[in-house]
Enzyme design. Structure first.
Site, PDB file in Angstrom:
ATOM      1  N   SER A  69       0.859  -1.205  -0.059  1.00  0.00           N
ATOM      2  CA  SER A  69       0.043  -0.015  -0.095  1.00  0.00           C
ATOM      3  C   SER A  69       0.806   1.309  -0.152  1.00  0.00           C
ATOM      4  O   SER A  69       1.609   1.525  -0.833  1.00  0.00           O
ATOM      5  CB  SER A  69      -1.081  -0.235   1.327  1.00  0.00           C
ATOM      6  OG  SER A  69      -1.830   0.945   1.016  1.00  0.00           O
ATOM      7  N   HIS A  70       0.730   2.140   1.033  1.00  0.00           N
ATOM      8  CA  HIS A  70       1.404   3.395   1.181  1.00  0.00           C
ATOM      9  C   HIS A  70       2.612   3.288   1.666  1.00  0.00           C
ATOM     10  O   HIS A  70       3.365   4.377   1.647  1.00  0.00           O
ATOM     11  CB  HIS A  70       0.519   4.499   1.980  1.00  0.00           C
ATOM     12  CG  HIS A  70       0.104   3.647   3.329  1.00  0.00           C
ATOM     13  ND1 HIS A  70      -0.832   2.674   3.335  1.00  0.00           N
ATOM     14  CD2 HIS A  70       0.692   3.817   4.360  1.00  0.00           C
ATOM     15  CE1 HIS A  70      -0.774   2.211   4.466  1.00  0.00           C
ATOM     16  NE2 HIS A  70       0.312   2.800   5.438  1.00  0.00           N
ATOM     17  N   ASP A 118      -2.556   6.424  -3.323  1.00  0.00           N
ATOM     18  CA  ASP A 118      -1.136   5.787  -2.793  1.00  0.00           C
ATOM     19  C   ASP A 118      -0.674   4.781  -3.565  1.00  0.00           C
ATOM     20  O   ASP A 118      -1.039   4.609  -4.887  1.00  0.00           O
ATOM     21  CB  ASP A 118      -1.847   5.207  -1.357  1.00  0.00           C
ATOM     22  CG  ASP A 118      -2.475   4.060  -1.758  1.00  0.00           C
ATOM     23  OD1 ASP A 118      -3.429   3.864  -2.579  1.00  0.00           O
ATOM     24  OD2 ASP A 118      -2.509   3.053  -0.577  1.00  0.00           O
ATOM     25  N   ASP A 142      -0.979   1.561  -4.114  1.00  0.00           N
ATOM     26  CA  ASP A 142      -1.807   0.412  -4.872  1.00  0.00           C
ATOM     27  C   ASP A 142      -3.103   0.977  -5.275  1.00  0.00           C
ATOM     28  O   ASP A 142      -3.942   0.309  -5.645  1.00  0.00           O
ATOM     29  CB  ASP A 142      -1.954  -0.826  -3.752  1.00  0.00           C
ATOM     30  CG  ASP A 142      -2.692  -0.407  -2.492  1.00  0.00           C
ATOM     31  OD1 ASP A 142      -2.477   0.762  -2.146  1.00  0.00           O
ATOM     32  OD2 ASP A 142      -3.337  -1.298  -2.160  1.00  0.00           O
ATOM     33  N   ASP A 195      -5.816   2.550  -3.620  1.00  0.00           N
ATOM     34  CA  ASP A 195      -7.033   2.468  -3.052  1.00  0.00           C
ATOM     35  C   ASP A 195      -7.199   3.899  -2.025  1.00  0.00           C
ATOM     36  O   ASP A 195      -8.435   3.893  -1.631  1.00  0.00           O
ATOM     37  CB  ASP A 195      -7.011   1.293  -2.192  1.00  0.00           C
ATOM     38  CG  ASP A 195      -5.921   0.944  -1.162  1.00  0.00           C
ATOM     39  OD1 ASP A 195      -4.981   1.594  -0.981  1.00  0.00           O
ATOM     40  OD2 ASP A 195      -6.063   0.040  -0.554  1.00  0.00           O
ATOM     41  N   ARG A 196      -6.114   4.519  -1.793  1.00  0.00           N
ATOM     42  CA  ARG A 196      -6.430   5.773  -0.839  1.00  0.00           C
ATOM     43  C   ARG A 196      -6.718   6.977  -1.679  1.00  0.00           C
ATOM     44  O   ARG A 196      -6.431   7.026  -2.998  1.00  0.00           O
ATOM     45  CB  ARG A 196      -5.492   5.879   0.069  1.00  0.00           C
ATOM     46  CG  ARG A 196      -4.814   5.015   0.975  1.00  0.00           C
ATOM     47  CD  ARG A 196      -3.997   5.449   2.025  1.00  0.00           C
ATOM     48  NE  ARG A 196      -3.727   4.095   3.081  1.00  0.00           N
ATOM     49  CZ  ARG A 196      -3.318   4.163   4.399  1.00  0.00           C
ATOM     50  NH1 ARG A 196      -2.726   5.544   4.401  1.00  0.00           N
ATOM     51  NH2 ARG A 196      -3.434   3.396   5.096  1.00  0.00           N
ATOM     52  N   LYS A 250     -11.295   0.068  -0.962  1.00  0.00           N
ATOM     53  CA  LYS A 250     -11.584   1.406  -0.865  1.00  0.00           C
ATOM     54  C   LYS A 250     -11.012   1.617  -2.365  1.00  0.00           C
ATOM     55  O   LYS A 250     -10.039   0.897  -2.891  1.00  0.00           O
ATOM     56  CB  LYS A 250     -11.035   2.061   0.287  1.00  0.00           C
ATOM     57  CG  LYS A 250      -9.284   1.516   0.406  1.00  0.00           C
ATOM     58  CD  LYS A 250      -8.749   2.489   1.653  1.00  0.00           C
ATOM     59  CE  LYS A 250      -7.316   2.051   1.963  1.00  0.00           C
ATOM     60  NZ  LYS A 250      -7.399   1.111   3.185  1.00  0.00           N
TER      61      LYS A 250
HETATM   62  C1  G1P Z   1      -4.093   1.599   8.265  1.00  0.00           C
HETATM   63  C2  G1P Z   1      -5.277   2.608   8.350  1.00  0.00           C
HETATM   64  C3  G1P Z   1      -6.416   1.829   7.966  1.00  0.00           C
HETATM   65  C4  G1P Z   1      -6.652   1.197   6.880  1.00  0.00           C
HETATM   66  C5  G1P Z   1      -5.075   0.308   6.733  1.00  0.00           C
HETATM   67  C6  G1P Z   1      -5.026  -0.249   5.063  1.00  0.00           C
HETATM   68  O1  G1P Z   1      -4.052   0.553   9.378  1.00  0.00           O
HETATM   69  O2  G1P Z   1      -5.214   3.036   9.575  1.00  0.00           O
HETATM   70  O3  G1P Z   1      -7.517   2.497   8.285  1.00  0.00           O
HETATM   71  O4  G1P Z   1      -7.558   0.277   6.475  1.00  0.00           O
HETATM   72  O5  G1P Z   1      -4.060   1.113   6.935  1.00  0.00           O
HETATM   73  O6  G1P Z   1      -5.078   0.892   4.385  1.00  0.00           O
HETATM   74  P1  G1P Z   1      -3.410   0.679  10.525  1.00  0.00           P
HETATM   75  O7  G1P Z   1      -1.923   0.908  10.314  1.00  0.00           O
HETATM   76  O8  G1P Z   1      -3.971   1.593  11.434  1.00  0.00           O
HETATM   77  O9  G1P Z   1      -3.651  -0.628  11.290  1.00  0.00           O
HETATM   78 ZN    ZN Z   2      -3.495   1.373  -0.317  1.00  0.00          ZN
END
Ligand code: G1P
Ligand code: ZN
Length: 544
Positions: free
Chosen positions: A113-114, A278, A280, A282-283, A377
């Protein structure tokens, strides 16, 4: 096909977090590490013989290597077909759509992801079920259990698959279909939003836009949809080429990491609309000229205006937000008499509600918003939603936000993250907060009187499953709230997240800076969790 059974040693750390298994690339490169986890997934699933698996990732370092390994394991384990995005690329929402559209058994999404990418950074893998959404906890726990006593995995030998050319390839009876990663997703977006209106608003210059793909997966998606289909100039997409290391940046859409976009949006000649996605895809981060929209407000504004969007014109069945997300959407739901659900952090908890049609829209404070169109998302979907709103309402982003606050009040909101805290210290902090829960209710701290304190426990209204220990909540008589939880996605030590919110009904007070407006709550949060005393940290690493 000759199936080989390879002996392996179990790894103790394969417990998936909020969103799949995320580790440093170096961890994934250990002998059998990826193979063990993939085999644990396959061995925990049933009845997929001859069925289809979708495979793709965000293109980060190790993506191609992992895909070739997984292709052979999927064949050896009895899948009949793989659908793979060209060059191994699929955004997370596109993967979700493709699983649904082609009635696949499930999918493997390769992404962290990010989190940053590259040989010394992060990699990740997540299994999605046939509804297109992340596997529920009972599945991820089964994968983990299996991984703890795994002794062998199945694979086979054949030439590496050509990932770069669209078309069908066979290895014996095993079918591999390489698809364009964007086409199906772009069609889905066209079926949801008013593309003719968007095209007109963009080509007439009414909307000027800037999209930051952060050198990650959404570059090709944004190019096709915003430039080729909607006529935005090519220069409206920055960092458009996906890179294995995201150009050395965190592909995390917030004001700190998308700084080029942030600078432009707060400059004198800012475009009407600015957004980022981000690693991938989804954000999303939404901004307008001189304004940043918090994800919690964005969700509430979408819910309040959803009927202006063609796909939601008939209204919403309900809405949901993750527990730490601000209560802004609850106010919209109350006014429109919509059911409103509060779920634990993580998109997987929305899946059942969406499948049961209890909700149409949902979101998280962590720059995530989505709807029933997929089970993840969806960053570009949120961008198109906002563009459609601006075009339809003929209002600026700032006007839309201010008008919303006037109607519903403003939930002033911020999240403070303390990253890479030593795990035992972080755990002790949460333990200390747990102990406070019992004694806090009724106590006054200046104008803040604690009305409740608890540890969030969720009961899924569809399947009755229970998820405990989902964050410590402290609520105050004036409607303010703070939440403490540890991240389940980090790869180094622990990350403490502190979520703060305060409701402001008075429109003359709406234009305050969030950090100033939340100052008392920030001090109180520190007093409760003792982060300074316990870690020596004087301020958070990231404020969103
Ligand atoms: C974080 C975000 C959460 C999101 C997840 C995946 O998780 O807080 O809302 O669904 O990334 O993108 P966390 O690191 O807080 O467990
Ligand atoms: Zn992501």
């Amino acid at each position: 096909m000759q199936i080989e059974t390879i002996t392996t040693q179990a790894y103790s750390d394969q417990n998936p977090g909020t969103s799949g298994l995320r580790k440093k690339v170096k961890v994934f490169q250990q002998a059998g590490y990826l193979e063990n986890f993939v085999q644990s997934i396959f061995s925990s699933l049933e009845d997929f013989s001859g069925k289809t698996l979708v495979l793709g990732g965000d293109g980060r370092y190790f993506n191609r290597t992992a895909i070739q390994i997984i292709i052979k394991m999927a064949a050896a384990n009895g899948f009949g077909e793989l659908i793979i995005g060209q060059s191994g690329l699929l955004s997370t929402p596109a993967a979700s759509h493709i699983i649904r559209k082609y009635h696949a058994f499930g999918g493997l999404v390769l992404s962290a992801s990010h989190n940053p990418g590259g040989p010394d950074e992060d990699f990740g893998i997540k299994y999605n079920v046939s509804n297109g959404g992340p596997a529920p906890e009972k599945d991820t726990q089964a994968f983990y259990q299996y991984s703890q006593s795994i002794s062998s995995y199945k694979t086979t030998h054949f030439a590496d698959v050509d990932l770069d050319n669209i078309g069908i390839q066979y290895r014996g009876d095993f079918k591999i279909t390489i698809i364009d990663p964007v086409t199906d997703y772009a069609e889905l977006m066209q079926s949801i939003f008013d593309f003719p209106l968007l095209k007109q608003s963009i080509s007439s210059g009414y909307i000027t836009l800037l999209f930051d793909a952060m050198s990650a997966i959404t570059g090709p998606y944004a190019k096709r949809i915003l430039v080729d289909m909607l006529g935005a100039p090519e220069a409206s997409i920055i960092n458009a080429v996906p890179l294995e290391d995201f150009g050395g940046h965190h592909p995390d859409p917030n004001l700190a990491h998308a700084h080029e976009l942030a600078e432009r949006m707060f400059s004198a000649d800012a475009p009407t609309f600015g957004a980022a996605s981000d690693g991938d895809g989804d954000r999303n981060m939404i901004t307008g000229s001189q304004i940043f929209v918090t994800p919690s407000d964005s969700l509430a504004i979408m819910a309040a205006n959803a009927t202006l969007i063609p796909a939601y014109a008939k209204g919403l069945s309900g809405v949901a937000r993750s527990m730490p997300t601000s209560q802004a959407v609850d106010r919209v739901a109350a006014q429109f008499q919509l059911p409103c659900y509060e779920t634990p952090t993580g998109w997987k908890f929305f899946g059942n509600l969406l499948d049961a049609e209890k909700i149409t829209l949902c979101g998280e404070e962590s720059f995530g918003t989505g709807s029933n169109h997929v089970r993840e998302k969806d960053g570009l979907w949120a961008v198109l939603f906002w563009l459609n709103l601006i075009a339809q309402k003929r209002q600026s982003v700032a006007d839309i936000v201010h008008e919303h606050w006037q109607k519903f009040g403003r939930d002033i909101y911020s999240r403070h993250d303390y990253e890479a805290v030593e795990t035992p210290i972080a755990n002790a902090m949460i333990e200390h907060l747990r102990e406070l829960i019992a004694e806090l209710p009724g106590k006054a701290f200046g104008e803040y009187v604690v009305s409740y304190a608890d540890e969030f426990c969720y009961e899924d209204s569809v399947d009755g499953s229970i998820s405990k220990n989902q964050g410590i909540r402290i609520g105050f008589a004036n409607g303010s709230r703070m939440v403490f939880r540890l991240s389940g996605t980090g790869t180094v030590g622990a990350t403490l997240r502190i979520y703060l919110e305060r409701f402001e009904a008075d429109a003359s007070q709406h234009n305050q800076d969030a950090q100033v407006a939340l100052a008392d709550l920030i001090t109180l949060a520190e007093q409760f969790c003792e982060i300074k005393k316990r870690t020596g940290r004087t301020e958070p690493n990231v404020i969103t």
